[in-house]
Write an enzyme that holds these catalytic residues in place. Sequence first.
Site, PDB file in Angstrom:
ATOM      1  N   LYS A 112       0.833  -1.212   0.000  1.00 21.28           N
ATOM      2  CA  LYS A 112       0.000   0.000   0.000  1.00 21.28           C
ATOM      3  C   LYS A 112       0.861   1.254   0.000  1.00 21.28           C
ATOM      4  O   LYS A 112       0.485   2.243  -0.612  1.00 21.28           O
ATOM      5  CB  LYS A 112      -0.976  -0.003   1.184  1.00 21.28           C
ATOM      6  CG  LYS A 112      -2.043  -1.067   1.002  1.00 21.28           C
ATOM      7  CD  LYS A 112      -3.308  -0.789   1.760  1.00 21.28           C
ATOM      8  CE  LYS A 112      -4.363  -1.816   1.331  1.00 21.28           C
ATOM      9  NZ  LYS A 112      -5.602  -1.745   2.014  1.00 21.28           N
ATOM     10  N   LYS A 194      -3.758  -8.921  -7.109  1.00 23.49           N
ATOM     11  CA  LYS A 194      -5.083  -9.355  -6.632  1.00 23.49           C
ATOM     12  C   LYS A 194      -6.141  -8.317  -7.005  1.00 23.49           C
ATOM     13  O   LYS A 194      -5.830  -7.129  -7.131  1.00 23.49           O
ATOM     14  CB  LYS A 194      -5.072  -9.636  -5.132  1.00 23.49           C
ATOM     15  CG  LYS A 194      -5.068  -8.424  -4.261  1.00 23.49           C
ATOM     16  CD  LYS A 194      -5.492  -8.766  -2.831  1.00 23.49           C
ATOM     17  CE  LYS A 194      -5.676  -7.465  -2.068  1.00 23.49           C
ATOM     18  NZ  LYS A 194      -6.649  -7.440  -1.054  1.00 23.49           N
ATOM     19  N   LYS A 197     -10.021  -3.190  -4.173  1.00 21.18           N
ATOM     20  CA  LYS A 197     -10.799  -1.949  -4.278  1.00 21.18           C
ATOM     21  C   LYS A 197      -9.911  -0.818  -4.737  1.00 21.18           C
ATOM     22  O   LYS A 197     -10.353   0.088  -5.414  1.00 21.18           O
ATOM     23  CB  LYS A 197     -11.408  -1.588  -2.921  1.00 21.18           C
ATOM     24  CG  LYS A 197     -12.418  -2.578  -2.414  1.00 21.18           C
ATOM     25  CD  LYS A 197     -13.098  -1.994  -1.180  1.00 21.18           C
ATOM     26  CE  LYS A 197     -13.370  -3.056  -0.137  1.00 21.18           C
ATOM     27  NZ  LYS A 197     -12.200  -3.287   0.745  1.00 21.18           N
TER      28      LYS A 197
HETATM   29  N1  AQP Z   1      -8.878 -10.412  -4.411  1.00 22.69           N
HETATM   30  C1  AQP Z   1      -9.366 -11.000  -3.326  1.00 22.69           C
HETATM   31  N2  AQP Z   1      -9.630 -12.323  -3.345  1.00 22.69           N
HETATM   32  C2  AQP Z   1     -10.126 -12.942  -2.253  1.00 22.69           C
HETATM   33  N3  AQP Z   1     -10.398 -12.303  -1.088  1.00 22.69           N
HETATM   34  C3  AQP Z   1     -10.166 -10.981  -1.028  1.00 22.69           C
HETATM   35  N4  AQP Z   1     -10.333 -10.068  -0.060  1.00 22.69           N
HETATM   36  C4  AQP Z   1      -9.930  -8.858  -0.521  1.00 22.69           C
HETATM   37  N5  AQP Z   1      -9.506  -8.953  -1.789  1.00 22.69           N
HETATM   38  C5  AQP Z   1      -9.639 -10.264  -2.138  1.00 22.69           C
HETATM   39  C6  AQP Z   1     -10.877 -10.361   1.260  1.00 22.69           C
HETATM   40  O1  AQP Z   1     -11.980  -9.501   1.483  1.00 22.69           O
HETATM   41  C7  AQP Z   1     -12.083  -9.255   2.891  1.00 22.69           C
HETATM   42  C8  AQP Z   1     -12.308  -7.801   3.135  1.00 22.69           C
HETATM   43  O2  AQP Z   1     -11.183  -7.083   2.700  1.00 22.69           O
HETATM   44  P1  AQP Z   1     -10.922  -5.608   3.190  1.00 22.69           P
HETATM   45  O3  AQP Z   1     -11.889  -4.708   2.594  1.00 22.69           O
HETATM   46  O4  AQP Z   1     -10.898  -5.568   4.662  1.00 22.69           O
HETATM   47  O5  AQP Z   1      -9.469  -5.246   2.752  1.00 22.69           O
HETATM   48  P2  AQP Z   1      -8.526  -5.786   1.658  1.00 22.69           P
HETATM   49  O6  AQP Z   1      -8.150  -7.192   1.936  1.00 22.69           O
HETATM   50  O7  AQP Z   1      -7.358  -4.833   1.639  1.00 22.69           O
HETATM   51  O8  AQP Z   1      -9.432  -5.696   0.353  1.00 22.69           O
HETATM   52  P3  AQP Z   1      -9.237  -4.853  -0.956  1.00 22.69           P
HETATM   53  O9  AQP Z   1     -10.395  -5.061  -1.814  1.00 22.69           O
HETATM   54  O10 AQP Z   1      -7.888  -5.133  -1.541  1.00 22.69           O
HETATM   55  O11 AQP Z   1      -9.322  -3.358  -0.440  1.00 22.69           O
HETATM   56  P4  AQP Z   1      -8.244  -2.206  -0.468  1.00 22.69           P
HETATM   57  O12 AQP Z   1      -7.948  -1.943  -1.902  1.00 22.69           O
HETATM   58  O13 AQP Z   1      -8.883  -1.071   0.224  1.00 22.69           O
HETATM   59  O14 AQP Z   1      -7.026  -2.694   0.249  1.00 22.69           O
HETATM   60  C9  AQP Z   1     -10.806  -9.771   3.544  1.00 22.69           C
HETATM   61  O15 AQP Z   1     -11.075 -10.981   4.207  1.00 22.69           O
HETATM   62  C10 AQP Z   1      -9.891 -10.001   2.375  1.00 22.69           C
HETATM   63  O16 AQP Z   1      -8.983 -11.050   2.620  1.00 22.69           O
END
Ligand code: AQP
Length: 325
Positions: A112, A194, A197
């Site tokens: 990040k 991956k 968001k």
């Molecule tokens: N690509 C993914 N595949 C499977 N699981 C995923 N998760 C996130 N991306 C994937 C799972 O979603 C849950 C919630 O995630 P989060 O919003 O707390 O944060 P994150 O893991 O950082 O998700 P993002 O979408 O990548 O958000 P940003 O971009 O804000 O960092 C978690 O259980 C995560 O494992």
Amino acid sequence: MKKRSFSGIQPTGKLHLGNYLGAVKNWVDSQEQYDNIYCVVNSHAITVYHDPKELQQRTFELFAILLACGLDSKYSKMFVQSRIDYHAALAWILDCNIAIGDMNRMTQFKDKSQKSPKNINVGLFNYPALMAADILLYQSDIVQIGDDQKQHLELARDVAIRFNERYGTCFTVPEPIIAEVGARIMSLDNPQAKMSKSNTSENGIIYMLDSKDAIVKKVKRAVTDSLNHVAFDTSRIGLYNLLSIYECLTKKPRDEIEKSFTGYGDLKIALAEEIFRELEPIQRKYYQLTKDIGYIQQLVIQHEEYIKDIASDTYNRAKNLVGLI
Ligand code: AQP
């Protein structure tokens, strides 16, 4: 007694298929089995650049979409993190029990901070301590997460064990549950990364509220390879990602999936169909729920007293054990 399951999700952007298949769908599918607490972790969302008004709106939208996905207040207590002050307070106590070297190893901070080098703040670095507090406050037995959160959960376990040994038993040591399929859904246009968001390219992300046209377009454009032979082969990451999504949605055995497609064209058509079949009822429910924002606001506070009681019990025990008055 049922095991307690806790998980959280950030309102950092629009919910996508990776969040759904890696986490939310598993929460919904298993909710009758566990005593569930689910949280919209909005305090984590201010560790990255955000528009305050948009964050407030996204918090309610995420809450509504979790309900639309099938989280049911009969089985799952849902709340918003910033409304329970004990999270930040416990994070401080945990901070004082986490070695800086352990925190330095967190790969998500490195990813990040590389993505947005102008906004590397202490909160982003400290994210895993707040996440540990989220989990430990509720004496959670299990945490259902996607693969990307494995390292953070390991840190939460370590600090719980260390604290319990040093000061006396306070926290349940949580176990991670990571789905065999769907735990790491990759971006459609860059399968090395991956689906996230905060991805810069929208073409790689299927949002939960995407129209059928948008889904078809994105899946058709998904990066594969030139072999045109359908097989679950982890070295062909683009194709493997599409097949994993299909497997997750249809629950069909792999050999059956491989035999049903003559090439990437028909796989992509069938996959887009399956995605929309899954998302369409969720979208319908979401639009119905968000017609009445007052109802969503009521649900946000519905379980707060219950949640606060558990959180204050744990926090006060931890506070007392470390000698704070
Ligand atoms: N690509 C993914 N595949 C499977 N699981 C995923 N998760 C996130 N991306 C994937 C799972 O979603 C849950 C919630 O995630 P989060 O919003 O707390 O944060 P994150 O893991 O950082 O998700 P993002 O979408 O990548 O958000 P940003 O971009 O804000 O960092 C978690 O259980 C995560 O494992």
